[in-house]
Design a protein around this motif. Sequence first.
Motif, short mmCIF file in Angstrom:
data_model
loop_
_atom_site.label_atom_id
_atom_site.label_comp_id
_atom_site.label_asym_id
_atom_site.label_seq_id
_atom_site.Cartn_x
_atom_site.Cartn_y
_atom_site.Cartn_z
N LEU A 77 52.36 51.32 39.83
CA LEU A 77 53.11 52.45 39.31
C LEU A 77 52.29 53.72 39.15
O LEU A 77 52.73 54.80 39.57
N PRO A 78 51.09 53.68 38.54
CA PRO A 78 50.33 54.94 38.39
C PRO A 78 50.05 55.63 39.71
O PRO A 78 50.19 56.85 39.83
N THR A 79 49.67 54.84 40.73
CA THR A 79 49.38 55.43 42.04
C THR A 79 50.61 56.09 42.63
O THR A 79 50.56 57.24 43.11
N VAL A 80 51.74 55.37 42.60
CA VAL A 80 52.97 55.90 43.21
C VAL A 80 53.45 57.13 42.46
O VAL A 80 53.78 58.16 43.08
N PHE A 81 53.48 57.06 41.14
CA PHE A 81 54.03 58.18 40.37
C PHE A 81 53.18 59.44 40.51
O PHE A 81 53.71 60.54 40.74
N PHE A 82 51.87 59.29 40.38
CA PHE A 82 51.01 60.48 40.43
C PHE A 82 50.82 61.00 41.85
O PHE A 82 50.28 62.09 42.04
N LEU A 83 51.28 60.23 42.84
CA LEU A 83 51.32 60.74 44.21
C LEU A 83 52.62 61.51 44.46
O LEU A 83 52.62 62.55 45.12
N THR A 84 53.72 61.00 43.91
CA THR A 84 55.03 61.62 44.17
C THR A 84 55.30 62.82 43.28
O THR A 84 55.88 63.81 43.73
N ALA A 85 54.90 62.75 42.02
CA ALA A 85 55.25 63.80 41.06
C ALA A 85 54.79 65.20 41.47
O ALA A 85 55.56 66.16 41.39
N PRO A 86 53.54 65.40 41.90
CA PRO A 86 53.13 66.76 42.28
C PRO A 86 53.85 67.29 43.50
O PRO A 86 53.94 68.51 43.68
N LEU A 87 54.38 66.41 44.35
CA LEU A 87 54.98 66.85 45.60
C LEU A 87 56.48 67.08 45.49
O LEU A 87 56.99 68.11 45.93
N ILE A 88 57.21 66.13 44.92
CA ILE A 88 58.67 66.25 44.91
C ILE A 88 59.24 66.43 43.51
O ILE A 88 60.45 66.31 43.31
N LYS A 89 58.36 66.70 42.54
CA LYS A 89 58.77 67.10 41.19
C LYS A 89 59.79 66.12 40.58
O LYS A 89 59.54 64.94 40.47
N GLY A 90 60.97 66.64 40.21
CA GLY A 90 61.96 65.82 39.52
C GLY A 90 62.48 64.67 40.36
O GLY A 90 62.90 63.64 39.81
N ALA A 91 62.47 64.81 41.67
CA ALA A 91 62.92 63.71 42.53
C ALA A 91 62.01 62.49 42.38
O ALA A 91 62.45 61.36 42.64
N LEU A 128 56.41 62.19 51.93
CA LEU A 128 56.47 63.03 50.73
C LEU A 128 56.20 64.49 51.07
O LEU A 128 56.84 65.40 50.51
N ALA A 129 55.25 64.73 51.96
CA ALA A 129 54.95 66.11 52.35
C ALA A 129 56.15 66.75 53.03
O ALA A 129 56.48 67.92 52.78
N ALA A 130 56.83 65.98 53.89
CA ALA A 130 58.04 66.49 54.54
C ALA A 130 59.13 66.76 53.52
O ALA A 130 59.83 67.79 53.58
N ALA A 131 59.27 65.87 52.54
CA ALA A 131 60.27 66.05 51.49
C ALA A 131 59.96 67.30 50.66
O ALA A 131 60.86 68.06 50.30
N GLU A 132 58.68 67.52 50.37
CA GLU A 132 58.29 68.70 49.58
C GLU A 132 58.65 69.99 50.31
O GLU A 132 59.17 70.93 49.70
N ALA A 133 58.40 70.02 51.61
CA ALA A 133 58.70 71.22 52.39
C ALA A 133 60.20 71.50 52.40
O ALA A 133 60.63 72.66 52.28
N LEU A 134 61.01 70.46 52.54
CA LEU A 134 62.46 70.64 52.57
C LEU A 134 63.02 71.03 51.21
O LEU A 134 63.99 71.78 51.12
N LEU A 135 62.41 70.51 50.16
CA LEU A 135 62.84 70.90 48.82
C LEU A 135 62.45 72.35 48.52
O LEU A 135 63.19 73.08 47.86
N ALA A 136 61.28 72.74 49.00
CA ALA A 136 60.78 74.08 48.69
C ALA A 136 61.67 75.18 49.25
O ALA A 136 61.86 76.23 48.61
N ASP A 137 62.22 74.97 50.45
CA ASP A 137 63.09 76.01 51.02
C ASP A 137 64.57 75.71 50.81
O ASP A 137 65.43 76.28 51.50
N ASN A 138 64.86 74.78 49.89
CA ASN A 138 66.24 74.45 49.50
C ASN A 138 67.08 73.92 50.67
O ASN A 138 68.30 74.06 50.68
N SER A 139 66.42 73.29 51.63
CA SER A 139 67.15 72.69 52.74
C SER A 139 67.84 71.39 52.31
O SER A 139 68.87 71.02 52.88
N LEU A 140 67.25 70.71 51.34
CA LEU A 140 67.81 69.46 50.84
C LEU A 140 67.77 69.46 49.32
O LEU A 140 66.90 70.11 48.71
N GLY A 141 68.69 68.70 48.73
CA GLY A 141 68.66 68.50 47.29
C GLY A 141 67.95 67.21 46.93
O GLY A 141 67.54 66.44 47.81
N TYR A 142 67.82 66.97 45.65
CA TYR A 142 67.12 65.78 45.18
C TYR A 142 67.75 64.49 45.71
O TYR A 142 67.06 63.56 46.09
#
Length: 256
Positions: free
Chosen positions: A44-58, A180-194
């Motif tokens: 859990l710590p590895t997964v959460f702290f990898l995902t949280a900075p990139l996809i935020k609330g998702a 995750l990097a691809a998801a972050e890019a799509l979230l950043a320009d509002n191309s996709l929602g959570y």
Amino acid sequence: AMAFFSGVSANAMLSEAYSKGRIERKELVLANLFNSLPRFFLHLPTVFFLTAPLIKGAAVLYVGLTFFAAVMQTLLVALCSRLIMPPVPGKDGGFGETTEQKITWKQALKKSMRRFRERIARILYFMVPAYVLFFFLGRWGFFQAMEDFAARRAWFLSWLDPKAVGIIIMHVSAEFSAGLAAAEALLADNSLGYKQVVLALLAGNILASPIRAVRHQVPYYVGIFPPGIALELVVVSQLFRMVCVGAVGVGYYFIG
């Protein structure tokens, strides 16, 4: 309890209990499946702290849904165990009672050394050749070809936004962090929602897990269990995991 700290140690304990006839094969499989929730907390710590900075609330949604899938698997395994396994009577008709034998430090050290020699022999005979084989399969592009095939032939994901399919392709054909990097890019320009991002990550999780399990889990399981049992444990655990993650994903699609 050991699986909360070390999956390898927990599996070694199960292997030893099975080899000494203290548990049946069905008990071995069910106990290994039951450890899915402790394994989740272990990573859990590895997964959460990898995902949280990139996809935020998702990240909260994704980790929460995978946690719910692990809980679902645990409950299903407990139910199956209750239905197919007979109760184990102890002394005086009780259940699960055992008599403890005290041993000295010298006896404990001697027993540990004997177990270590047995385990290191299995590692040398099975795990090393398996890792060498899988290393060359990776170098020859076998796993990459499997991942590319799974990513590009996923016609059954047509219900997703086409942009979300890109996340799945990166997740399967590269690594989780690439998805995750691809998801972050799509979230950043509002191309996709959570919701679409989380569904894409869950789908990528299902598609990528079996391939990576063959690559990483099989060699390490072969070093602990007999080869036939090792393969059975990997296959059954992945099937259970895919069904549970898929069920959670379907529920989130209609309810989320």
